[in-house]
Design a protein around this motif. Structure first.
Motif, PDB file in Angstrom:
ATOM      1  N   LEU A  71       0.855  -1.278  -0.090  1.00  0.00           N
ATOM      2  CA  LEU A  71       0.093  -0.076  -0.021  1.00  0.00           C
ATOM      3  C   LEU A  71       0.901   1.385  -0.030  1.00  0.00           C
ATOM      4  N   ALA A  72       1.825   1.170   0.768  1.00  0.00           N
ATOM      5  CA  ALA A  72       2.588   2.640   0.626  1.00  0.00           C
ATOM      6  C   ALA A  72       3.242   2.745  -0.602  1.00  0.00           C
ATOM      7  N   ALA A  73       3.725   1.512  -1.310  1.00  0.00           N
ATOM      8  CA  ALA A  73       4.337   1.775  -2.702  1.00  0.00           C
ATOM      9  C   ALA A  73       3.212   2.136  -3.702  1.00  0.00           C
ATOM     10  N   TYR A  74       2.007   1.742  -3.473  1.00  0.00           N
ATOM     11  CA  TYR A  74       0.890   2.057  -4.346  1.00  0.00           C
ATOM     12  C   TYR A  74       0.780   3.600  -4.445  1.00  0.00           C
ATOM     13  N   PHE A  75       0.732   4.104  -3.024  1.00  0.00           N
ATOM     14  CA  PHE A  75       0.198   5.557  -2.842  1.00  0.00           C
ATOM     15  C   PHE A  75       1.419   6.289  -3.244  1.00  0.00           C
ATOM     16  N   ALA A  76       2.792   5.899  -3.166  1.00  0.00           N
ATOM     17  CA  ALA A  76       3.907   6.594  -3.527  1.00  0.00           C
ATOM     18  C   ALA A  76       4.244   6.704  -4.955  1.00  0.00           C
ATOM     19  N   ARG A  77       3.900   5.602  -5.776  1.00  0.00           N
ATOM     20  CA  ARG A  77       4.150   5.438  -7.015  1.00  0.00           C
ATOM     21  C   ARG A  77       2.943   4.877  -7.863  1.00  0.00           C
ATOM     22  N   GLY A  78       1.917   4.658  -7.267  1.00  0.00           N
ATOM     23  CA  GLY A  78       0.875   4.081  -8.424  1.00  0.00           C
ATOM     24  C   GLY A  78       0.464   5.176  -9.213  1.00  0.00           C
ATOM     25  N   TYR A  79       0.350   6.441  -8.965  1.00  0.00           N
ATOM     26  CA  TYR A  79       0.037   7.320 -10.420  1.00  0.00           C
ATOM     27  C   TYR A  79       0.934   7.394 -11.457  1.00  0.00           C
ATOM     28  N   GLN A  80       2.149   6.592 -11.068  1.00  0.00           N
ATOM     29  CA  GLN A  80       3.340   6.395 -12.419  1.00  0.00           C
ATOM     30  C   GLN A  80       3.013   5.107 -13.112  1.00  0.00           C
ATOM     31  N   TRP A  81       2.364   4.059 -12.331  1.00  0.00           N
ATOM     32  CA  TRP A  81       2.651   2.797 -12.660  1.00  0.00           C
ATOM     33  C   TRP A  81       1.431   2.656 -13.771  1.00  0.00           C
ATOM     34  N   ASN A  82       1.437   1.817 -14.754  1.00  0.00           N
ATOM     35  CA  ASN A  82       0.586   1.291 -15.914  1.00  0.00           C
ATOM     36  C   ASN A  82      -0.415   0.476 -15.213  1.00  0.00           C
ATOM     37  N   TYR A  83      -1.564   0.684 -15.638  1.00  0.00           N
ATOM     38  CA  TYR A  83      -2.688  -0.162 -14.914  1.00  0.00           C
ATOM     39  C   TYR A  83      -2.439  -1.589 -15.155  1.00  0.00           C
ATOM     40  N   ASP A  84      -1.649  -1.964 -16.508  1.00  0.00           N
ATOM     41  CA  ASP A  84      -1.434  -3.560 -16.421  1.00  0.00           C
ATOM     42  C   ASP A  84      -0.221  -4.036 -16.043  1.00  0.00           C
ATOM     43  N   SER A  85       0.437  -3.209 -15.222  1.00  0.00           N
ATOM     44  CA  SER A  85       1.790  -3.697 -14.723  1.00  0.00           C
ATOM     45  C   SER A  85       1.575  -4.615 -13.528  1.00  0.00           C
ATOM     46  N   VAL A  86       2.827  -5.519 -13.449  1.00  0.00           N
ATOM     47  CA  VAL A  86       2.762  -6.425 -12.233  1.00  0.00           C
ATOM     48  C   VAL A  86       2.420  -5.680 -10.954  1.00  0.00           C
ATOM     49  N   MET A  87       3.217  -4.689 -10.814  1.00  0.00           N
ATOM     50  CA  MET A  87       3.128  -4.188  -9.486  1.00  0.00           C
ATOM     51  C   MET A  87       1.731  -3.610  -9.190  1.00  0.00           C
ATOM     52  N   CYS A  88       0.951  -3.089 -10.110  1.00  0.00           N
ATOM     53  CA  CYS A  88      -0.400  -2.599  -9.962  1.00  0.00           C
ATOM     54  C   CYS A  88      -1.429  -3.695  -9.760  1.00  0.00           C
ATOM     55  N   ARG A  89      -1.022  -4.839 -10.350  1.00  0.00           N
ATOM     56  CA  ARG A  89      -2.157  -5.785  -9.908  1.00  0.00           C
ATOM     57  C   ARG A  89      -1.919  -6.264  -8.574  1.00  0.00           C
ATOM     58  N   ILE A  90      -0.440  -6.624  -8.351  1.00  0.00           N
ATOM     59  CA  ILE A  90      -0.089  -7.144  -6.918  1.00  0.00           C
ATOM     60  C   ILE A  90      -0.700  -6.252  -5.779  1.00  0.00           C
ATOM     61  N   ALA A  91      -0.464  -4.699  -5.945  1.00  0.00           N
ATOM     62  CA  ALA A  91      -0.956  -3.898  -5.012  1.00  0.00           C
ATOM     63  C   ALA A  91      -2.404  -3.989  -4.772  1.00  0.00           C
ATOM     64  N   ASN A  92      -2.975  -4.049  -6.080  1.00  0.00           N
ATOM     65  CA  ASN A  92      -4.490  -3.895  -6.093  1.00  0.00           C
ATOM     66  C   ASN A  92      -5.459  -5.126  -5.731  1.00  0.00           C
ATOM     67  N   HIS A  93      -4.971  -6.048  -6.227  1.00  0.00           N
ATOM     68  CA  HIS A  93      -5.667  -7.506  -6.152  1.00  0.00           C
ATOM     69  C   HIS A  93      -5.183  -8.134  -4.791  1.00  0.00           C
ATOM     70  N   LEU A  94      -3.869  -8.449  -4.927  1.00  0.00           N
ATOM     71  CA  LEU A  94      -3.289  -9.161  -3.673  1.00  0.00           C
ATOM     72  C   LEU A  94      -3.425  -8.383  -2.278  1.00  0.00           C
ATOM     73  N   GLY A  95      -3.035  -7.136  -2.477  1.00  0.00           N
ATOM     74  CA  GLY A  95      -2.953  -6.012  -1.252  1.00  0.00           C
ATOM     75  C   GLY A  95      -4.423  -5.926  -0.831  1.00  0.00           C
ATOM     76  N   THR A  96      -5.420  -5.601  -1.702  1.00  0.00           N
ATOM     77  CA  THR A  96      -6.538  -5.242  -1.327  1.00  0.00           C
ATOM     78  C   THR A  96      -7.292  -6.546  -0.852  1.00  0.00           C
ATOM     79  N   LEU A  97      -7.169  -7.599  -1.371  1.00  0.00           N
ATOM     80  CA  LEU A  97      -7.851  -8.954  -0.981  1.00  0.00           C
ATOM     81  C   LEU A  97      -7.686  -8.986   0.416  1.00  0.00           C
ATOM     82  N   ILE A  98      -6.251  -9.016   0.551  1.00  0.00           N
ATOM     83  CA  ILE A  98      -5.711  -9.386   2.164  1.00  0.00           C
ATOM     84  C   ILE A  98      -6.050  -8.378   3.093  1.00  0.00           C
ATOM     85  N   MET A  99      -6.112  -7.157   2.692  1.00  0.00           N
ATOM     86  CA  MET A  99      -6.643  -6.136   3.661  1.00  0.00           C
ATOM     87  C   MET A  99      -8.072  -6.296   3.786  1.00  0.00           C
ATOM     88  N   HIS A 100      -8.981  -6.291   3.007  1.00  0.00           N
ATOM     89  CA  HIS A 100     -10.387  -6.378   3.355  1.00  0.00           C
ATOM     90  C   HIS A 100     -10.653  -7.569   4.218  1.00  0.00           C
TER      91      HIS A 100
END
Length: 344
Positions: A71-100
């Motif tokens: 989540l820290a990496a997502y908020f710091a650099r998420g606006y620079q990542w491409n939506y289809d990038s590996v980091m974006c999918r890990i942060a959104n799908h895996l991070g969001t899943l575990i968090m909620h």
């Protein structure tokens, strides 16, 4: 989604403050919960109901802490990542899943713990006063929450149910076709989710308010019950358990109110206001939502501190880690832990 193309503009609060907060919460929460898990595994009887609930709470806390670096990496650099990038999918799908998943497991187990505490009071009440609660069915249900076998199966059901709902919602979102070829990771679709995500969020919000009202009613009923006892008898030393139960339920109520209530009040408002196409306003709403989510996540890091302040056994065990003691001292501590947790 009508305004999915609206570009979000993160402010310094999102791109700097949130990453710093998560970066600070991660080591504190991880260390505290690992220490708590180790102490409970060494000292607590594994078949005690209270320990089963605490063990699952610590597990959920550790899972939430594990998402904080993403989540820290997502908020710091998420606006620079491409939506289809590996980091974006890990942060959104895996991070969001575990968090909620972990967040709602925590909420439901906190509610179950409060009911277990309330059932303890009813169990220790004098017969003439327990008869004042003439709803035999409800007393039987409450008693279930004190049984280790029921607590174990209940926690398993909670984990599986919350996990299934969250996975289904995220799986449907992943399958939906994205019409845009290039889009930043930090966008309104990720932050708000699609239809299935909103349905799951509505179910989760209803579950929270149900748990919140259950704990609130338990505390109210507890106060009413104690007032009735005090009118007819003097509370002696053997009734000190009442003040302990009352304090524990109050702490759970405060946690739900301070950490989780603001987020769940704002989330329906957030979805209603998404129909507006004012992009700066949407950016502001998303930032408010993310800070309230951070407040909810912070609960996992402060849990060990709350246990340290309220649980004398935990405090003694922690102190014992830094002092030399004999095998007889360890045995005596284990006996004390068993006696105190049997009252909880």
């Amino acid at each position: 989604m009508r305004n999915s193309t609206c570009p979000l503009q993160p402010s310094l609060a999102t791109s700097v403050a949130l990453p710093v907060i998560y970066a600070l919460l991660f080591p504190a929460g991880s260390f505290g919960n690992i220490l708590a898990a180790w102490i409970f595994s060494k000292q607590a009887p594994t078949k005690r109901t209270q320990y089963i609930y605490l063990g699952n709470l610590v597990t959920a806390n550790l899972l939430i802490c594990s998402t904080m670096p993403f989540l820290a990496a997502y908020f710091a650099r998420g606006y620079q990542w491409n939506y289809d990038s590996v980091m974006c999918r890990i942060a959104n799908h895996l991070g969001t899943l575990i968090m909620h998943v972990s967040m709602y497991v925590t909420i439901i187990i906190l509610c179950s713990t409060a009911l277990s505490q309330y059932a303890t009071l009813k169990k220790n009440s004098d017969t003439q006063y327990s008869q004042a609660v003439n709803e035999n069915f409800y007393r039987c249900v409450l008693e279930k929450f004190r049984q280790p076998k029921f607590a174990k199966y209940l926690c398993i059901i909670i984990w599986l149910t919350v996990l299934c709902i969250t996975v289904i919602a995220i799986a449907y979102n992943v399958q939906e076709k994205d019409m845009e070829e290039h889009r930043q990771c930090y966008n309104i679709r990720v932050e708000a989710g699609e239809f299935t995500t909103r349905i799951a969020a509505s179910v989760a919000t209803a579950c929270f308010f149900l748990s919140f009202m259950t704990v609130l009613l338990s505390y109210y009923s507890l106060n009413k019950h104690l007032s009735k006892i005090q009118k007819n008898t003097c509370l002696g030393e053997k009734h000190l358990i009442y003040s302990t139960v009352k304090r524990n339920i109050l702490v759970i109520q405060m946690i739900l109110t301070i950490c989780f209530l603001p987020y769940h009040i704002f989330r329906p408002i957030f979805y209603v206001l998404l129909t507006n196409n004012d992009c700066p306003r949407l950016s502001y709403l998303v930032e408010v939502k993310n800070f309230l989510t951070c407040l909810a996540a912070a609960k996992s890091s402060v849990d060990p501190i709350i246990i340290l302040l309220l649980d004398k056994t935990f405090k003694k065990s922690l102190y014992g880690l830094f002092t030399k003691s004999t095998p007889e001292h360890h045995k005596r501590n284990a006996v004390i832990f068993t006696e105190e947790t049997s009252k909880m």
